[in-house]
Design a protein around this motif. Structure first.
Motif, PDB file in Angstrom:
ATOM      1  N   ALA A 110       0.479  -0.991  -0.005  1.00 50.31           N
ATOM      2  CA  ALA A 110      -0.461   0.274  -0.007  1.00 50.31           C
ATOM      3  C   ALA A 110       1.142   1.733  -0.181  1.00 50.31           C
ATOM      4  O   ALA A 110       0.430   1.776  -1.006  1.00 50.31           O
ATOM      5  CB  ALA A 110      -0.641   0.378   1.401  1.00 50.31           C
ATOM      6  N   ARG A 111       1.992   1.377   1.106  1.00 54.30           N
ATOM      7  CA  ARG A 111       2.923   2.269   1.158  1.00 54.30           C
ATOM      8  C   ARG A 111       3.888   2.871  -0.641  1.00 54.30           C
ATOM      9  O   ARG A 111       3.781   4.180  -1.035  1.00 54.30           O
ATOM     10  CB  ARG A 111       3.849   2.193   1.816  1.00 54.30           C
ATOM     11  N   GLU A 112       3.915   1.929  -1.144  1.00 54.33           N
ATOM     12  CA  GLU A 112       4.213   1.678  -2.545  1.00 54.33           C
ATOM     13  C   GLU A 112       3.601   2.321  -3.894  1.00 54.33           C
ATOM     14  O   GLU A 112       3.747   2.780  -4.412  1.00 54.33           O
ATOM     15  CB  GLU A 112       4.758   0.099  -3.411  1.00 54.33           C
ATOM     16  N   SER A 113       1.682   2.079  -3.384  1.00 49.77           N
ATOM     17  CA  SER A 113       0.831   2.582  -4.500  1.00 49.77           C
ATOM     18  C   SER A 113       0.651   4.706  -3.685  1.00 49.77           C
ATOM     19  O   SER A 113       0.547   5.156  -5.070  1.00 49.77           O
ATOM     20  CB  SER A 113      -0.450   2.115  -4.402  1.00 49.77           C
ATOM     21  N   LEU A 114       1.500   4.880  -2.405  1.00 48.45           N
ATOM     22  CA  LEU A 114       0.743   6.329  -2.210  1.00 48.45           C
ATOM     23  C   LEU A 114       2.190   6.816  -3.017  1.00 48.45           C
ATOM     24  O   LEU A 114       1.587   8.233  -3.129  1.00 48.45           O
ATOM     25  CB  LEU A 114       0.972   6.470  -0.866  1.00 48.45           C
ATOM     26  N   TYR A 115       3.265   6.200  -3.017  1.00 47.13           N
ATOM     27  CA  TYR A 115       4.439   6.692  -3.590  1.00 47.13           C
ATOM     28  C   TYR A 115       3.866   7.208  -4.703  1.00 47.13           C
ATOM     29  O   TYR A 115       5.129   8.108  -5.658  1.00 47.13           O
ATOM     30  CB  TYR A 115       5.755   5.913  -3.387  1.00 47.13           C
ATOM     31  N   ILE A 116       3.772   6.124  -5.840  1.00 50.19           N
ATOM     32  CA  ILE A 116       2.958   6.603  -7.089  1.00 50.19           C
ATOM     33  C   ILE A 116       2.296   7.184  -7.125  1.00 50.19           C
ATOM     34  O   ILE A 116       2.301   8.352  -8.116  1.00 50.19           O
ATOM     35  CB  ILE A 116       2.935   4.999  -7.614  1.00 50.19           C
ATOM     36  N   VAL A 117       1.060   7.142  -7.455  1.00 50.02           N
ATOM     37  CA  VAL A 117       0.277   8.183  -6.196  1.00 50.02           C
ATOM     38  C   VAL A 117       0.819  10.082  -6.618  1.00 50.02           C
ATOM     39  O   VAL A 117       0.320  10.880  -6.983  1.00 50.02           O
ATOM     40  CB  VAL A 117      -1.160   7.521  -6.410  1.00 50.02           C
ATOM     41  N   LEU A 118       1.565  10.006  -5.622  1.00 43.68           N
ATOM     42  CA  LEU A 118       2.171  11.026  -5.524  1.00 43.68           C
ATOM     43  C   LEU A 118       3.050  11.705  -6.664  1.00 43.68           C
ATOM     44  O   LEU A 118       2.552  12.821  -6.640  1.00 43.68           O
ATOM     45  CB  LEU A 118       2.781  11.519  -3.933  1.00 43.68           C
ATOM     46  N   TYR A 177      -5.844   5.868 -11.223  1.00 45.46           N
ATOM     47  CA  TYR A 177      -5.980   5.666  -9.620  1.00 45.46           C
ATOM     48  C   TYR A 177      -7.323   5.570  -9.206  1.00 45.46           C
ATOM     49  O   TYR A 177      -7.702   6.155  -9.144  1.00 45.46           O
ATOM     50  CB  TYR A 177      -5.298   6.998  -9.544  1.00 45.46           C
ATOM     51  N   SER A 178      -7.077   5.157  -8.214  1.00 48.36           N
ATOM     52  CA  SER A 178      -8.547   4.540  -7.323  1.00 48.36           C
ATOM     53  C   SER A 178      -8.351   5.963  -6.510  1.00 48.36           C
ATOM     54  O   SER A 178      -7.981   6.959  -6.081  1.00 48.36           O
ATOM     55  CB  SER A 178      -8.333   3.428  -6.801  1.00 48.36           C
ATOM     56  N   SER A 179      -9.582   6.335  -6.088  1.00 47.98           N
ATOM     57  CA  SER A 179     -10.748   7.446  -4.914  1.00 47.98           C
ATOM     58  C   SER A 179      -9.868   7.354  -3.646  1.00 47.98           C
ATOM     59  O   SER A 179      -9.428   8.249  -3.565  1.00 47.98           O
ATOM     60  CB  SER A 179     -11.216   7.471  -5.294  1.00 47.98           C
ATOM     61  N   GLU A 180     -10.106   6.609  -3.559  1.00 53.65           N
ATOM     62  CA  GLU A 180      -9.343   5.462  -2.109  1.00 53.65           C
ATOM     63  C   GLU A 180      -8.291   5.906  -1.958  1.00 53.65           C
ATOM     64  O   GLU A 180      -7.574   6.657  -1.624  1.00 53.65           O
ATOM     65  CB  GLU A 180      -9.607   4.198  -2.139  1.00 53.65           C
ATOM     66  N   VAL A 181      -7.057   5.097  -2.831  1.00 58.23           N
ATOM     67  CA  VAL A 181      -5.490   5.170  -2.900  1.00 58.23           C
ATOM     68  C   VAL A 181      -5.788   7.556  -2.921  1.00 58.23           C
ATOM     69  O   VAL A 181      -4.596   7.528  -2.258  1.00 58.23           O
ATOM     70  CB  VAL A 181      -5.074   5.357  -4.137  1.00 58.23           C
ATOM     71  N   LEU A 182      -6.008   7.802  -3.476  1.00 58.58           N
ATOM     72  CA  LEU A 182      -6.277   8.985  -3.735  1.00 58.58           C
ATOM     73  C   LEU A 182      -6.353   9.520  -2.543  1.00 58.58           C
ATOM     74  O   LEU A 182      -5.778  11.653  -1.663  1.00 58.58           O
ATOM     75  CB  LEU A 182      -6.938  10.387  -4.336  1.00 58.58           C
ATOM     76  N   LYS A 184      -6.150   8.481   0.545  1.00 57.60           N
ATOM     77  CA  LYS A 184      -4.818   8.181   0.915  1.00 57.60           C
ATOM     78  C   LYS A 184      -3.848   9.079   1.378  1.00 57.60           C
ATOM     79  O   LYS A 184      -2.647   8.998   2.109  1.00 57.60           O
ATOM     80  CB  LYS A 184      -4.494   6.639   0.789  1.00 57.60           C
ATOM     81  N   ALA A 185      -3.718   9.291   0.339  1.00 58.19           N
ATOM     82  CA  ALA A 185      -2.455  10.023  -0.055  1.00 58.19           C
ATOM     83  C   ALA A 185      -2.865  11.542   0.719  1.00 58.19           C
ATOM     84  O   ALA A 185      -1.806  12.179   0.035  1.00 58.19           O
ATOM     85  CB  ALA A 185      -2.442  10.389  -1.374  1.00 58.19           C
ATOM     86  N   GLY A 186      -4.031  12.180   0.607  1.00 58.69           N
ATOM     87  CA  GLY A 186      -3.861  13.219   0.796  1.00 58.69           C
ATOM     88  C   GLY A 186      -3.982  14.796  -0.155  1.00 58.69           C
ATOM     89  O   GLY A 186      -4.435  15.407   0.360  1.00 58.69           O
ATOM     90  N   ASN A 236      -1.050  22.071   4.360  1.00 58.59           N
ATOM     91  CA  ASN A 236      -0.157  20.616   4.483  1.00 58.59           C
ATOM     92  C   ASN A 236      -1.304  19.699   3.226  1.00 58.59           C
ATOM     93  O   ASN A 236      -1.718  19.511   4.563  1.00 58.59           O
ATOM     94  CB  ASN A 236       0.754  21.277   5.374  1.00 58.59           C
ATOM     95  N   SER A 237      -0.314  18.487   3.196  1.00 58.66           N
ATOM     96  CA  SER A 237      -1.112  17.007   3.003  1.00 58.66           C
ATOM     97  C   SER A 237      -1.342  16.866   4.171  1.00 58.66           C
ATOM     98  O   SER A 237      -0.637  17.229   6.060  1.00 58.66           O
ATOM     99  CB  SER A 237      -0.220  16.242   2.504  1.00 58.66           C
ATOM    100  N   PRO A 238      -1.836  16.389   4.933  1.00 59.35           N
ATOM    101  CA  PRO A 238      -2.059  15.827   6.075  1.00 59.35           C
ATOM    102  C   PRO A 238      -1.503  14.209   7.072  1.00 59.35           C
ATOM    103  O   PRO A 238      -0.899  14.414   5.154  1.00 59.35           O
ATOM    104  CB  PRO A 238      -3.394  14.822   6.011  1.00 59.35           C
ATOM    105  N   GLU A 239      -1.353  13.784   7.908  1.00 58.46           N
ATOM    106  CA  GLU A 239      -0.593  12.751   8.321  1.00 58.46           C
ATOM    107  C   GLU A 239      -1.109  11.842   7.275  1.00 58.46           C
ATOM    108  O   GLU A 239      -2.302  12.162   7.253  1.00 58.46           O
ATOM    109  CB  GLU A 239      -0.838  12.460   9.815  1.00 58.46           C
ATOM    110  N   THR A 240      -0.192  10.721   6.302  1.00 60.69           N
ATOM    111  CA  THR A 240      -0.852  10.017   5.881  1.00 60.69           C
ATOM    112  C   THR A 240       0.115   8.537   6.524  1.00 60.69           C
ATOM    113  O   THR A 240       1.054   8.283   7.576  1.00 60.69           O
ATOM    114  CB  THR A 240      -0.465  10.021   4.481  1.00 60.69           C
ATOM    115  N   GLU A 241       0.365   7.119   5.452  1.00 62.61           N
ATOM    116  CA  GLU A 241       0.882   6.604   5.557  1.00 62.61           C
ATOM    117  C   GLU A 241       2.397   7.102   5.461  1.00 62.61           C
ATOM    118  O   GLU A 241       3.571   6.039   6.269  1.00 62.61           O
ATOM    119  CB  GLU A 241       0.503   4.920   5.428  1.00 62.61           C
ATOM    120  N   VAL A 242       3.230   7.563   4.724  1.00 63.27           N
ATOM    121  CA  VAL A 242       4.405   8.229   4.474  1.00 63.27           C
ATOM    122  C   VAL A 242       4.246   9.235   5.055  1.00 63.27           C
ATOM    123  O   VAL A 242       5.801   9.568   4.534  1.00 63.27           O
ATOM    124  CB  VAL A 242       4.089   8.166   2.603  1.00 63.27           C
ATOM    125  N   TYR A 243       3.390  10.041   5.545  1.00 69.55           N
ATOM    126  CA  TYR A 243       3.784  11.041   5.753  1.00 69.55           C
ATOM    127  C   TYR A 243       3.780  11.392   7.684  1.00 69.55           C
ATOM    128  O   TYR A 243       2.430  11.910   7.395  1.00 69.55           O
ATOM    129  CB  TYR A 243       3.205  12.057   5.166  1.00 69.55           C
TER     130      TYR A 243
END
Length: 668
Positions: A110-118, A177-182, A184-186, A236-243
């Protein structure tokens, strides 16, 4: 998609462990290896070791170990595939991928998905800054007014978000890109009670991508350019799994090499401060992004340098608030200086006003160590009020005792006594009182110690606290400090393995590290030692597994090399091999060069080492048999059984005595 094996091998062969680790921490040459403070746990004395020959790292404090790929995975919190892609990008290796099954695609991290969409969002905002009419008219014009060049825009990957509700999310959803991942990425906010896809978090703002140490985009900061009282100036972006905001410094990726090279870091507050100073040629600068400085951010700076200068604007209230938080920096052992700018100026405005060279000269002249700066600031505020002066003394002393280095503490006590016009010994006494008060308010906590053991056995159990130097001349007469670890009974409780375990371990270590070496032409260490322990099986499951592997390969006239275990699929075996390959201490070159004292290495005396290992293993093995005989004797029901057990016991006793004699033991 999965990276094909040929590409993986090429990445492994190309990646240099010293270069990879050096991107995240400041390495120092230490003999044939390199050392640093570990990036995986808090320490002030370096225990992190990098071996350039074997291409491995090992921390003697927390036990972290692995190769370049494992290091990137752990330090950046990413999966195996993303670590490979990071290294491929670093070394310019083209990624060749293979199709994966649906099940493998579902298991994608899931973290890799966030990096990709960011990363996709970063490219989207960059493109709109340079190519869209609105981006050019609004965003690019703002950056030009700031004096930012094309190179600096590219270096920090600045962008612009259109002033529309869903310009980004609409295109991202169309791209798959799924709305769920978008979300989660803030990047996407769902409307409450609505079935629509939601709306963009960032609209009508210039975009500042926030990178982690590895250069991956993990979040965004965005500044609005139009006057709107209902909108915050910065978003700013909210807190996420990668931030996690408290663990991030803006500009650390762009600044880390300069910080390491210059052994110094400048800390500012805002994004534009960082960018303006970078453009002026001051590249060793990062920002706390408007947050109060945290322990995690301080540790991040400490990976690259112990020297930090904090740049403040002339806001008195802000300075006083910041002073209360800077004791954290002292506690982490960093050397802190402070620079104060004239009223109304911040680093960004001042460098644009006076120019790069005058700015650098001002930094050199205006820089003061934190204790001096704090003392002068508080004295000025206290005036001649004796009660406030007394409070200043307590406040300053409370900061000095946070400094872990005893010599530095003594220097600051001496200097501060002159500034405060008080007796130095009085300050030291006050420091002792504050220490006792702190220690009485909370129970003494021992610094975390290693829970495991060195391969060489119980002799390597750590007895001293890693964070305390027993030879430091501490200027306090407070309560005694636990310098030498837990009491003897606690140390004994830690020892969980028998003598046989350690001899099995030493035997396997010999095979793993030197099994392919020849003791004489045609006879390897493996052939010799395995031929001498016929009929002996190991009790420990891991060592027994390894022994079986060596015996099976020897039966096929082959010997397993060290590299086989370094790349073993079982992490326990891989980590054990790394630990054996990484010596905790290195012999000083002065022994041979200056004093002509020559100490043989293991490879110089392999024949003797192999012989001694065999004897010690046999001795430990038969002593276990002797213990079993003693138990059987107690349980014997007839005299004949007892005599038979006693004969077996004496047989093993004879072997033990013979081995002891060969080893030179006084007691068999």
């Amino acid at each position: 998609m999965r990276i094909n094996p040929e590409t993986v091998d090429r990445i492994k062969q190309t990646a240099d462990i010293v270069e990879v680790v050096g991107d995240f921490v400041s390495l120092k040459k230490k003999g044939a290896n390199y050392s640093a403070c570990c990036p995986f746990h808090n320490e002030k004395t370096p225990s992190f070791n990098v071996n350039p020959v074997r291409q491995i790292y090992k921390c003697f404090g927390c036990g972290a170990a692995g190769d370049a790929i494992k290091f990137v995975m752990d330090v950046d919190g990413i999966g195996y595939g993303e670590a490979l892609r990071y290294l491929a990008d670093k070394y310019g290796i083209e990624i060749e991928e293979e199709e994966v099954t649906n099940e493998e695609a579902v298991r994608q991290n899931a973290r890799e998905s966030l990096y990709i969409v960011l990363n996709y969002a970063k490219n989207f905002y960059q493109q709109h800054l340079h190519e869209h009419e609105e981006g050019q008219a609004v965003g690019l014009s703002y950056f030009r007014e700031r004096g930012f060049s094309n190179n600096i825009l590219k270096k920090f990957e600045l962008g612009y978000s259109l002033d529309k509700w869903d310009s980004f999310s609409k295109e991202a959803l169309e791209k798959g890109y799924s709305s769920e991942v978008l979300e989660k990425a803030g990047l996407l906010i769902h409307k409450e009670g609505s079935n629509s896809g939601g709306y963009d978090r960032f609209r009508g703002r210039v975009i500042f991508p926030i990178h982690n140490v590895a250069g991956k985009v993990i979040a965004f900061g965005a500044r609005i350019l139009k006057t709107d009282k209902n909108q915050p100036k910065y978003l700013n972006s909210p807190e996420t799994e990668v931030y996690h905001k408290s663990e991030v410094l803006y500009g650390i990726y762009q600044a880390k090499n300069a910080i390491r090279q210059q052994d110094h870091c400048y800390l500012v507050e805002g994004y534009t401060d960082v960018i303006s100073l970078q453009q002026a040629g001051i590249e060793n600068v990062v920002a706390s992004s408007g947050t109060s400085l945290t322990t995690e951010q301080i540790k991040l700076i400490g990976r690259f340098t112990p020297n930090v200068t904090i740049l403040y604007d002339g806001d008195v209230a802000g300075i006083k608030a910041a002073l209360r938080g800077l004791d954290l920096v002292l506690e982490e052992g960093l050397n802190v200086n402070v620079v104060l700018f004239p009223d109304g100026d911040d680093p960004d405005s001042y460098v644009r006003k006076v120019g790069a060279e005058a700015f650098k000269e001002y930094l050199r002249k205006a820089s003061k160590d934190f204790i001096t700066f704090k003392t002068e600031t508080l004295l000025q505020d206290a005036g001649n009020d004796p009660f406030r002066l007394a409070a200043v003394i307590g406040d300053v002393v409370n900061s000095i005792i946070k400094i872990p280095d005893a010599i530095k503490r003594q220097v600051f006590f001496h200097r501060t006594a002159d500034m405060l016009k008080v007796d130095e010994q009085m300050l030291i006494t006050e420091g002792n009182k504050l220490l006792r008060k702190q220690q009485s308010q909370k129970p003494q906590e021992r610094t975390s110690r290693q829970s495991g053991f060195s391969p060489s056995g119980p002799a390597d159990i750590p007895l001293s606290n890693n964070n305390i130097n027993p030879f430091d001349p501490a200027p306090f007469d407070g309560p005694p400090v636990d310098l030498f670890g837990p009491p003897v009974e606690e140390q004994e409780a830690l020892v969980q393995h028998s003598r046989l375990y350690y001899q099995e371990q030493a035997f396997i270590k010999l095979l793993v590290l030197y099994g392919t070496k020849e003791l004489e032409p045609g006879t390897t260490v493996s052939q010799y030692v395995l031929g001498e322990i016929q009929g002996i099986d190991f009790k420990d499951t891991v060592f027994s597994h390894l022994l079986t592997m060596f015996r099976e390969h020897l039966g096929r006239n082959s010997v397993l090399p060290t590299e086989y275990f370094l790349n073993h699929h079982e992490s326990e075996i891989r980590n054990m091999t790394i630990e054996w390959l990484t010596p905790k201490y290195e012999l000083s070159e002065l022994w041979s060069e200056k004093f002509e004292i020559y100490v043989p290495f293991e490879t110089d005396v392999l024949d003797k080492t192999a012989f001694v290992n065999i004897l010690r293993l046999k001795k430990a093995f038969v002593e276990e048999k002797m213990k079993a005989c003693q138990q059987q004797q107690i349980q014997a029901k007839t005299v004949e059984e007892e005599i038979a057990v006693m004969k077996e016991y004496l047989f093993y006793k004879g072997i033990s005595m013979a081995a002891a004699k060969e080893l030179g033991n006084v007691v068999g």
